[in-house]
Design a protein around this motif. Structure first.
Motif, PDB file in Angstrom:
ATOM      1  N   PHE A  58       0.807  -1.216   0.000  1.00  0.00           N
ATOM      2  CA  PHE A  58       0.000   0.000   0.000  1.00  0.00           C
ATOM      3  C   PHE A  58       0.841   1.267   0.000  1.00  0.00           C
ATOM      4  O   PHE A  58       0.340   2.338  -0.343  1.00  0.00           O
ATOM      5  CB  PHE A  58      -0.927  -0.001   1.222  1.00  0.00           C
ATOM      6  CG  PHE A  58      -1.939  -1.104   1.193  1.00  0.00           C
ATOM      7  CD1 PHE A  58      -3.003  -1.066   0.311  1.00  0.00           C
ATOM      8  CD2 PHE A  58      -1.810  -2.201   2.030  1.00  0.00           C
ATOM      9  CE1 PHE A  58      -3.933  -2.086   0.265  1.00  0.00           C
ATOM     10  CE2 PHE A  58      -2.739  -3.231   2.008  1.00  0.00           C
ATOM     11  CZ  PHE A  58      -3.803  -3.178   1.111  1.00  0.00           C
ATOM     12  N   LEU A  59       2.095   1.164   0.380  1.00  0.00           N
ATOM     13  CA  LEU A  59       2.969   2.336   0.307  1.00  0.00           C
ATOM     14  C   LEU A  59       3.393   2.628  -1.126  1.00  0.00           C
ATOM     15  O   LEU A  59       3.654   3.774  -1.493  1.00  0.00           O
ATOM     16  CB  LEU A  59       4.220   2.117   1.175  1.00  0.00           C
ATOM     17  CG  LEU A  59       4.017   1.940   2.675  1.00  0.00           C
ATOM     18  CD1 LEU A  59       5.365   1.743   3.365  1.00  0.00           C
ATOM     19  CD2 LEU A  59       3.280   3.136   3.274  1.00  0.00           C
ATOM     20  N   ALA A  60       3.486   1.568  -1.930  1.00  0.00           N
ATOM     21  CA  ALA A  60       3.906   1.724  -3.326  1.00  0.00           C
ATOM     22  C   ALA A  60       3.050   0.853  -4.236  1.00  0.00           C
ATOM     23  O   ALA A  60       3.545  -0.062  -4.889  1.00  0.00           O
ATOM     24  CB  ALA A  60       5.378   1.364  -3.470  1.00  0.00           C
ATOM     25  N   PRO A  61       1.733   1.118  -4.304  1.00  0.00           N
ATOM     26  CA  PRO A  61       0.847   0.317  -5.150  1.00  0.00           C
ATOM     27  C   PRO A  61       1.001   0.714  -6.624  1.00  0.00           C
ATOM     28  O   PRO A  61       1.576   1.762  -6.930  1.00  0.00           O
ATOM     29  CB  PRO A  61      -0.540   0.696  -4.631  1.00  0.00           C
ATOM     30  CG  PRO A  61      -0.373   2.115  -4.199  1.00  0.00           C
ATOM     31  CD  PRO A  61       1.013   2.207  -3.627  1.00  0.00           C
ATOM     32  N   PRO A  62       0.497  -0.123  -7.527  1.00  0.00           N
ATOM     33  CA  PRO A  62       0.507   0.277  -8.941  1.00  0.00           C
ATOM     34  C   PRO A  62      -0.270   1.584  -9.124  1.00  0.00           C
ATOM     35  O   PRO A  62      -1.340   1.751  -8.530  1.00  0.00           O
ATOM     36  CB  PRO A  62      -0.225  -0.888  -9.634  1.00  0.00           C
ATOM     37  CG  PRO A  62      -0.093  -2.039  -8.689  1.00  0.00           C
ATOM     38  CD  PRO A  62      -0.094  -1.454  -7.313  1.00  0.00           C
ATOM     39  N   VAL A 339      -0.148 -10.664  -4.732  1.00  0.00           N
ATOM     40  CA  VAL A 339      -1.596 -10.644  -4.563  1.00  0.00           C
ATOM     41  C   VAL A 339      -2.161  -9.265  -4.906  1.00  0.00           C
ATOM     42  O   VAL A 339      -3.266  -9.144  -5.433  1.00  0.00           O
ATOM     43  CB  VAL A 339      -1.975 -11.049  -3.116  1.00  0.00           C
ATOM     44  CG1 VAL A 339      -3.403 -10.637  -2.779  1.00  0.00           C
ATOM     45  CG2 VAL A 339      -1.831 -12.553  -2.948  1.00  0.00           C
ATOM     46  N   GLY A 340      -1.397  -8.223  -4.618  1.00  0.00           N
ATOM     47  CA  GLY A 340      -1.840  -6.871  -4.935  1.00  0.00           C
ATOM     48  C   GLY A 340      -2.006  -6.615  -6.419  1.00  0.00           C
ATOM     49  O   GLY A 340      -2.657  -5.642  -6.810  1.00  0.00           O
ATOM     50  N   HIS A 341      -1.424  -7.483  -7.251  1.00  0.00           N
ATOM     51  CA  HIS A 341      -1.525  -7.320  -8.707  1.00  0.00           C
ATOM     52  C   HIS A 341      -2.507  -8.314  -9.330  1.00  0.00           C
ATOM     53  O   HIS A 341      -2.693  -8.320 -10.538  1.00  0.00           O
ATOM     54  CB  HIS A 341      -0.154  -7.515  -9.349  1.00  0.00           C
ATOM     55  CG  HIS A 341       0.900  -6.573  -8.837  1.00  0.00           C
ATOM     56  ND1 HIS A 341       1.084  -5.306  -9.346  1.00  0.00           N
ATOM     57  CD2 HIS A 341       1.812  -6.712  -7.838  1.00  0.00           C
ATOM     58  CE1 HIS A 341       2.070  -4.710  -8.690  1.00  0.00           C
ATOM     59  NE2 HIS A 341       2.529  -5.539  -7.775  1.00  0.00           N
ATOM     60  N   ILE A 342      -3.124  -9.163  -8.496  1.00  0.00           N
ATOM     61  CA  ILE A 342      -3.993 -10.215  -9.021  1.00  0.00           C
ATOM     62  C   ILE A 342      -5.267  -9.653  -9.632  1.00  0.00           C
ATOM     63  O   ILE A 342      -5.687 -10.035 -10.718  1.00  0.00           O
ATOM     64  CB  ILE A 342      -4.350 -11.225  -7.902  1.00  0.00           C
ATOM     65  CG1 ILE A 342      -3.107 -12.005  -7.479  1.00  0.00           C
ATOM     66  CG2 ILE A 342      -5.444 -12.178  -8.359  1.00  0.00           C
ATOM     67  CD1 ILE A 342      -2.525 -12.877  -8.569  1.00  0.00           C
ATOM     68  N   GLY A 343      -5.927  -8.728  -8.910  1.00  0.00           N
ATOM     69  CA  GLY A 343      -7.180  -8.143  -9.384  1.00  0.00           C
ATOM     70  C   GLY A 343      -7.115  -6.635  -9.404  1.00  0.00           C
ATOM     71  O   GLY A 343      -6.134  -6.022  -8.978  1.00  0.00           O
ATOM     72  N   HIS A 344      -8.222  -6.010  -9.884  1.00  0.00           N
ATOM     73  CA  HIS A 344      -8.246  -4.556  -9.963  1.00  0.00           C
ATOM     74  C   HIS A 344      -8.548  -3.914  -8.607  1.00  0.00           C
ATOM     75  O   HIS A 344      -8.192  -2.769  -8.371  1.00  0.00           O
ATOM     76  CB  HIS A 344      -9.299  -4.110 -10.992  1.00  0.00           C
ATOM     77  CG  HIS A 344      -8.853  -4.307 -12.410  1.00  0.00           C
ATOM     78  ND1 HIS A 344      -7.811  -3.601 -12.971  1.00  0.00           N
ATOM     79  CD2 HIS A 344      -9.296  -5.143 -13.382  1.00  0.00           C
ATOM     80  CE1 HIS A 344      -7.645  -3.978 -14.235  1.00  0.00           C
ATOM     81  NE2 HIS A 344      -8.529  -4.917 -14.509  1.00  0.00           N
ATOM     82  N   ASN A 345      -9.224  -4.646  -7.719  1.00  0.00           N
ATOM     83  CA  ASN A 345      -9.548  -4.112  -6.393  1.00  0.00           C
ATOM     84  C   ASN A 345      -8.476  -4.562  -5.407  1.00  0.00           C
ATOM     85  O   ASN A 345      -8.522  -5.668  -4.861  1.00  0.00           O
ATOM     86  CB  ASN A 345     -10.932  -4.602  -5.948  1.00  0.00           C
ATOM     87  CG  ASN A 345     -11.423  -3.860  -4.714  1.00  0.00           C
ATOM     88  OD1 ASN A 345     -10.647  -3.545  -3.822  1.00  0.00           O
ATOM     89  ND2 ASN A 345     -12.719  -3.576  -4.676  1.00  0.00           N
ATOM     90  N   LEU A 346      -7.497  -3.706  -5.178  1.00  0.00           N
ATOM     91  CA  LEU A 346      -6.358  -4.044  -4.325  1.00  0.00           C
ATOM     92  C   LEU A 346      -6.798  -4.366  -2.899  1.00  0.00           C
ATOM     93  O   LEU A 346      -6.314  -5.330  -2.296  1.00  0.00           O
ATOM     94  CB  LEU A 346      -5.363  -2.877  -4.326  1.00  0.00           C
ATOM     95  CG  LEU A 346      -4.153  -2.997  -3.396  1.00  0.00           C
ATOM     96  CD1 LEU A 346      -3.276  -4.173  -3.807  1.00  0.00           C
ATOM     97  CD2 LEU A 346      -3.336  -1.702  -3.415  1.00  0.00           C
TER      98      LEU A 346
END
Length: 495
Positions: A58-62, A339-346
């Motif tokens: 969450f500090l450096a999300p896409p 996991v943070g890149h798996i779906g659009h809803n982080l």
């Protein structure tokens, strides 16, 4: 060959067993209210451990970015482009409306040629955890478990608060490194305290259940991030919450086993007397003093990591376990971070990913004693490997809420939440008692080295999107193969 280590060391081990009588078992038993309270409190320490180790999600999300319009250029650059009219872009605009107000990426322009600095920050944090495991593990043996745990909790919170106010990226990395040193110390000391107050079959169950709050902590991190969209406020909140754990100073005792080991028998006696009152059992002072006297004459001698490679069978086990734990460190942290890149809803993906670790851990408790250690670990690794590869068959955004990818991610996390606790138990069983601390310490060191590789593996998706999950799947399969080479320890006596 499997029993060679047992035969070589049986004489010394039997001698130690004859001399030592378990003082804790003879006074408060293997597991009761006293042990339950301490075990639960130590397990809850996993919350801040998860918050700080996984907060990079969450500090450096896409984030979407584009080059700022300049008078030297006739139009805006294309989305995500680092060049405009063959000129390098040095000013960026970010989409701060859809997910986060600020991140460390938007704060310090960690895109284009600076993109790898995000990985550097996480690698340095994992390196700090590795050093913290070693440094504070040694200090805990010298200064006491409780003292070092409280010190680590204080340092963890203090450096976390300072990192939240860091004006420069490299200062942020340095402060997070210091935070990670303390975080690593918190991990090792809380686990040791938890293990040193229980006995019997509970030494199989407690180390597995101890892992549960890590997943819940990861899910709770998603909850905090959903309502706190500014990275400094998020990091500060996590650090202040971590500071509340300093209250443990008044709720947990020093480890009686450590006090006995260093000859502080009177202090151990006071703690055990208090424990018997907590468990409402009668305390036989004469029995305790006799046991303390017996324990005083026992010495296990000094052991070093060199001893783990002194004999062929020990050397073989140590090498295989080092390789297996390195892979486990890579796959666990890489999969969890991916996991943070798996779906659009982080937020949804991370929250679900954390919660599904609970059934996996409970399954581990149920099956670890019914099936062999190798079967349990191997099958769970194969579940993670298969899940990683199957996710690639479902492109992101093709289904509502990316439910197939989310479901497979949950299956992969369940596999990890079975294999990791089982590996802790299996590793301890593979070493003789007199080498166990050194052996487990060696394994943890390689696990942390693997965790340092994980951010670099995730960064491969910028070159080719399927690479991270493909590598994770292959590595998980390789881990399953390596575990099958190790000897089975289920049903064998502790040596």
């Amino acid at each position: 060959m499997t029993m060679q280590v047992d035969e070589v060391l049986s004489e010394e081990t039997n001698s130690l067993k004859d001399q030592r009588q378990d003082v804790i078992k003879s006074t408060v038993g293997d597991f009761g209210r006293w042990q339950l309270k301490i075990s639960v409190l130590m397990a809850l320490v996993k919350f801040p451990i998860a918050w700080f180790q996984m907060s990079i999600v969450f500090l450096a999300p896409p984030i979407t970015f584009w080059c700022k319009k300049s008078t030297n250029w006739s139009d805006d650059s294309q989305l995500g482009s680092c060049l405009v009219n063959n000129s390098k872009c040095d000013q960026f605009t970010y989409d701060n409306s859809s997910m986060f107000t600020t991140t460390i990426i938007t704060e310090w322009d960690l895109v284009c040629d600076k993109e790898k600095l995000v990985d550097v920050s996480q690698v340095s944090l994992m390196f700090g955890v590795l050093l913290g495991n070693i440094i504070f593990g040694i200090l805990a043996d010298k200064k006491g478990r409780k003292t070092i745990l409280i010190l680590c909790l204080l340092m963890q919170s203090m450096f976390g608060v300072l990192a939240a106010f860091s004006p420069f990226f490299w200062l942020f990395c340095a402060l997070r490194f210091m935070l990670a040193l303390a975080n690593g110390g918190t991990m090792v000391t809380s686990f040791v305290i938890c293990m040193e107050v229980v006995g019997g079959k509970w030494r199989t169950i407690v180390p597995i259940l101890y892992q549960i709050p890590f997943g819940f902590g990861y899910s709770l991190l998603s909850f905090f991030a959903y309502f706190i969209r500014e990275w400094r406020c998020l990091h500060l909140t996590l650090s202040v919450l971590s500071m509340t754990y300093l209250a443990l100073y008044w709720f947990i005792p020093e480890s009686p086993r450590w006090l006995l080991a260093v000859g502080k028998h009177q202090e151990a006696l006071i703690i055990l007397e208090n424990a018997t009152r907590d468990t409402k059992t009668e305390c036989d002072i004469n029995l305790i003093m006799t046991n303390l006297s017996n324990t005083a004459s026992t010495s296990s001698g000094k052991r070093s990591l060199k001893m783990l490679f002194s004999r062929e069978e020990l050397r073989s086990r140590s090498l295989l376990l080092s390789a297996t734990w390195f892979i486990a460190g890579v796959t666990f942290y890489a999969f969890i971070q991916h996991v943070g890149h798996i779906g659009h809803n982080l937020f949804l993906t991370v929250a679900v990913g954390g919660f599904v670790s609970l059934p996996g851990t409970l399954l581990c408790v149920l099956i670890i004693n019914k099936f062999s250690r190798r079967q349990t670990i191997c099958s769970s690794c194969l579940v993670t490997a298969l899940s990683s590869l199957l996710i690639l068959g479902f492109p992101k955004g093709e289904y509502h809420l990316d439910w197939p990818r989310l479901l497979l991610s949950g299956a992969g996390i369940i596999g990890l939440s079975i294999s990791i606790p089982a590996m802790y138990l299996f590793t301890g069983e593979l070493y003789p008692t007199i080498f166990r601390n050194s052996g487990v310490g060696l394994a943890m060191m390689f696990s942390r080295l693997g965790s340092m590789v994980a951010p670099l593996l995730i960064s491969l998706q910028t070159a080719y999107e399927i690479l991270p999950l493909t590598v994770i799947g292959v590595l998980a399969f390789l881990q399953a193969v390596l575990v099958l080479v190790l000897p089975e320890m289920h049903g064998t006596e502790d040596f």
